[in-house]
Design a protein around this motif. Structure first.
Motif, PDB file in Angstrom:
ATOM      1  N   CYS A  40       0.748  -1.300  -0.031  1.00 18.87           N
ATOM      2  CA  CYS A  40      -0.237   0.101   0.106  1.00 18.87           C
ATOM      3  C   CYS A  40       0.996   1.295   0.007  1.00 18.87           C
ATOM      4  CB  CYS A  40      -1.095  -0.087   1.175  1.00 18.87           C
ATOM      5  SG  CYS A  40      -0.394   0.443   2.818  1.00 18.87           S
ATOM      6  N   THR A  41       0.328   2.255  -0.416  1.00 16.71           N
ATOM      7  CA  THR A  41       0.814   3.711  -0.253  1.00 16.71           C
ATOM      8  C   THR A  41       0.036   4.566   0.360  1.00 16.71           C
ATOM      9  OG1 THR A  41      -0.033   4.414  -2.452  1.00 16.71           O
ATOM     10  CG2 THR A  41       2.258   3.189  -2.591  1.00 16.71           C
ATOM     11  N   ASP A  42       0.572   5.844   0.891  1.00 17.42           N
ATOM     12  CA  ASP A  42      -0.056   6.887   1.243  1.00 17.42           C
ATOM     13  C   ASP A  42      -0.693   7.600   0.457  1.00 17.42           C
ATOM     14  OD1 ASP A  42       2.166   7.927   0.068  1.00 17.42           O
ATOM     15  OD2 ASP A  42       2.518   9.560   1.454  1.00 17.42           O
ATOM     16  N   THR A  45       1.499   8.865  -2.513  1.00  8.75           N
ATOM     17  CA  THR A  45       2.481   8.028  -3.111  1.00  8.75           C
ATOM     18  C   THR A  45       3.834   8.309  -2.758  1.00  8.75           C
ATOM     19  OG1 THR A  45       1.016   7.764  -5.055  1.00  8.75           O
ATOM     20  CG2 THR A  45       2.868   6.564  -5.073  1.00  8.75           C
ATOM     21  N   ARG A  59       8.869  -0.189   5.155  1.00 10.01           N
ATOM     22  CA  ARG A  59       8.491   1.085   4.839  1.00 10.01           C
ATOM     23  C   ARG A  59       9.478   1.642   4.175  1.00 10.01           C
ATOM     24  NH1 ARG A  59       7.841   4.732   9.361  1.00 10.01           N
ATOM     25  NH2 ARG A  59       9.621   5.333   8.852  1.00 10.01           N
ATOM     26  N   ASN A  61      10.572   5.297   1.670  1.00  7.66           N
ATOM     27  CA  ASN A  61      10.342   6.483   1.191  1.00  7.66           C
ATOM     28  C   ASN A  61      10.585   6.681  -0.134  1.00  7.66           C
ATOM     29  OD1 ASN A  61      10.149   9.352   0.778  1.00  7.66           O
ATOM     30  ND2 ASN A  61      10.784   9.896   2.728  1.00  7.66           N
ATOM     31  N   ILE A  94      -2.546   2.953   5.571  1.00  8.18           N
ATOM     32  CA  ILE A  94      -1.974   4.165   6.307  1.00  8.18           C
ATOM     33  C   ILE A  94      -3.384   5.095   6.487  1.00  8.18           C
ATOM     34  CG2 ILE A  94      -0.689   6.264   6.043  1.00  8.18           C
ATOM     35  CD1 ILE A  94       1.380   4.770   4.438  1.00  8.18           C
ATOM     36  N   GLU A  95      -3.567   5.504   7.644  1.00  5.84           N
ATOM     37  CA  GLU A  95      -4.555   6.453   7.979  1.00  5.84           C
ATOM     38  C   GLU A  95      -3.571   7.720   8.278  1.00  5.84           C
ATOM     39  OE1 GLU A  95      -6.251   8.723  10.060  1.00  5.84           O
ATOM     40  OE2 GLU A  95      -7.958   8.431   8.607  1.00  5.84           O
ATOM     41  N   GLU A  96      -3.768   8.449   7.214  1.00 10.67           N
ATOM     42  CA  GLU A  96      -3.140   9.702   7.168  1.00 10.67           C
ATOM     43  C   GLU A  96      -3.327  10.815   8.201  1.00 10.67           C
ATOM     44  OE1 GLU A  96      -1.196  10.822   3.856  1.00 10.67           O
ATOM     45  OE2 GLU A  96      -2.047   8.982   2.865  1.00 10.67           O
ATOM     46  N   ASN A  99      -2.042   9.517  11.362  1.00 11.58           N
ATOM     47  CA  ASN A  99      -0.763   9.089  11.297  1.00 11.58           C
ATOM     48  C   ASN A  99      -0.280   7.682  11.784  1.00 11.58           C
ATOM     49  OD1 ASN A  99       1.938   9.569   9.983  1.00 11.58           O
ATOM     50  ND2 ASN A  99       2.514  10.564  11.965  1.00 11.58           N
ATOM     51  N   ILE A 101      -0.587   3.259  10.863  1.00 11.26           N
ATOM     52  CA  ILE A 101      -1.013   2.100  10.026  1.00 11.26           C
ATOM     53  C   ILE A 101      -1.602   1.039  10.668  1.00 11.26           C
ATOM     54  CG2 ILE A 101       0.431   0.387   8.843  1.00 11.26           C
ATOM     55  CD1 ILE A 101       2.867   2.209   8.929  1.00 11.26           C
ATOM     56  N   ALA A 115       2.656   5.649  12.292  1.00 10.70           N
ATOM     57  CA  ALA A 115       3.279   5.568  10.606  1.00 10.70           C
ATOM     58  C   ALA A 115       4.678   5.817  10.772  1.00 10.70           C
ATOM     59  CB  ALA A 115       2.715   6.507   9.787  1.00 10.70           C
TER      60      ALA A 115
END
Length: 172
Positions: A40-42, A45, A59, A61, A94-96, A99, A101, A115
């Motif tokens: 998955c991505t934020d 992305t 994870r 970046n 991710i629940e942005e 913050n 996961i 996160a």
């Protein structure tokens, strides 16, 4: 657009929309993460997450790489590898806004993690409330004893040195 695929060899491959391989990622950590089971991505992305059959979460970046994928200097940096479950991770996202996961495993547990740092907040169904603001005290799930490995650039450079444990001793 970039497509990502997870593989049994623990690698993630990034593809152009035309089907050309752009990058191959392998986990850097010392612990073998096993075959990858979910990605998955934020929303932007910039962060790529992978879950594995062995219960690990990795994870990366991808922000600098996505700015200019053709520039060799723009690397994808692995930032965190942690054991999240004792069994296979089957879903993560991710629940942005908070913050965090969220991970799910075949053992039936759904867990929350910070996160950026990988701190464990707890699991769904626990009696205490989630305290999402306190990341100072590190706790672990009952079935996981390994602390998260935060990957720094310096450790990657040191790891590339070749060690020669056998040395010829002419006196012996």
């Amino acid at each position: 657009p970039i497509l990502a695929s997870a593989h049994e060899s623990s690698c993630v491959r990034l593809w152009s929309i035309q089907g050309n391989l752009m990058k191959q990622l392998l986990p850097f950590s010392e612990q073998p993460s096993g075959p990858l089971t979910t990605l998955c991505t934020d929303i932007f992305t910039k962060i790529l997450l992978a879950g594995s059959k062995m219960g690990y979460i990795i994870r990366w970046n991808m922000a600098s790489f996505l700015e200019d994928p053709r520039n060799k200097k723009n690397e994808i940096k692995e930032e965190l590898c942690r054991r999240a479950h004792a069994t296979k991770v089957v879903e993560l996202f991710i629940e942005e806004e908070k913050n965090v996961i969220v991970t799910a495993s075949i053992d039936g547990s759904v867990r929350l993690w910070h996160a950026m740092t990988g701190y464990y907040f707890g699991y769904f169904g626990q009696t205490r409330k989630f305290e999402l603001s306190d990341t100072s005290r590190l706790i672990l799930p009952s079935d996981v004893s390994a602390f998260p490995a935060i990957i720094k650039e310096e450790s990657k450079k040191k790891e590339k040195k070749v060690k020669y444990p056998l040395v010829l001793d002419r006196d012996k």
